[in-house]
Design an enzyme around this catalytic site. Structure first.
Site, PDB file in Angstrom:
ATOM      1  N   HIS A   1      -8.998 -22.498  17.244  1.00 31.47           N
ATOM      2  CA  HIS A   1      -9.160 -23.711  16.434  1.00 31.47           C
ATOM      3  C   HIS A   1      -7.930 -23.983  15.573  1.00 31.47           C
ATOM      4  CE1 HIS A   1     -13.163 -24.260  17.897  1.00 31.47           C
ATOM      5  NE2 HIS A   1     -13.451 -23.015  17.574  1.00 31.47           N
TER       6      HIS A   1
ATOM      7  N   ALA B   1     -15.190 -12.901   8.668  1.00 33.00           N
ATOM      8  CA  ALA B   1     -14.919 -14.247   8.169  1.00 33.00           C
ATOM      9  C   ALA B   1     -15.029 -14.276   6.654  1.00 33.00           C
ATOM     10  CB  ALA B   1     -15.898 -15.240   8.783  1.00 33.00           C
TER      11      ALA B   1
END
Length: 176
Positions: A80, A144
């Site tokens: 991404h 994350a």
């Protein structure tokens, strides 16, 4: 040409949404690495303005900022990509995957090595911050949103703020 083949193979492996060869040129990870290869060459030959000019252009096109001084190994994949920042003295080994919003940055303005070293086969989750002259060991995983300020040993997973090793011990229930 070898880089093109490696990236094609890597993106096919990493992204199930990839359908055709021509899509390769739409992947920010691929585009920014082309820019980085050229800007890194210029940086090594002390053409600092041109190197930074190209890296700034790449940032505007892809949303990924890689300083021309950063050293990157083979099979590096940015999934991404938007919001990724990689500092000047960062070293990234082979087979490393990072996700969007990751920062590999410094914590001070001292001279010399001030950004992280990422060893082979590391995965860094979205929006993780890996800061300072630290080492992330081989096969490590960073969760994350983690903020990593200390070395991470090989084969370990860290999560949280500040990042701490995740203990994944499966305790079997005793049957009586």
């Amino acid at each position: 040409m070898n880089f093109l083949k490696e990236q094609l193979k890597l993106i096919r492996k990493e992204d199930p949404a990839f359908k055709s060869f021509w899509e390769l040129f739409l992947y920010p990870s691929f585009v920014v690495q082309i820019y980085h290869k050229i800007s890194h060459f210029l940086y090594l030959h002390k053409h600092y303005f041109l190197a930074r000019f190209l890296s700034e252009r790449a940032k505007r096109k892809t949303g990924i900022e890689i300083h021309p001084g950063a050293r990157i190994g083979k099979n590096f994949f940015i999934d991404h990509g938007n919001g990724v920042v990689i500092g000047e003295t960062t070293f990234i080994g082979n087979n490393v995957t990072i996700f969007h919003g990751v920062t590999l940055g410094g914590v001070n303005d001292c001279k010399g090595k001030r950004h992280p070293t990422i060893r082979d086969n590391v995965i860094i989750g979205a929006h993780a911050q890996v800061l300072g002259n630290i080492i992330i060991g081989k096969n490590a995983k960073i969760g994350a949103g983690a903020v990593v300020l200390k070395n991470v040993s090989a084969n370990k997973t860290v999560v949280g703020i500040p990042a701490k090793e995740k203990n994944c011990i499966n305790k079997k229930k005793r049957v009586q």
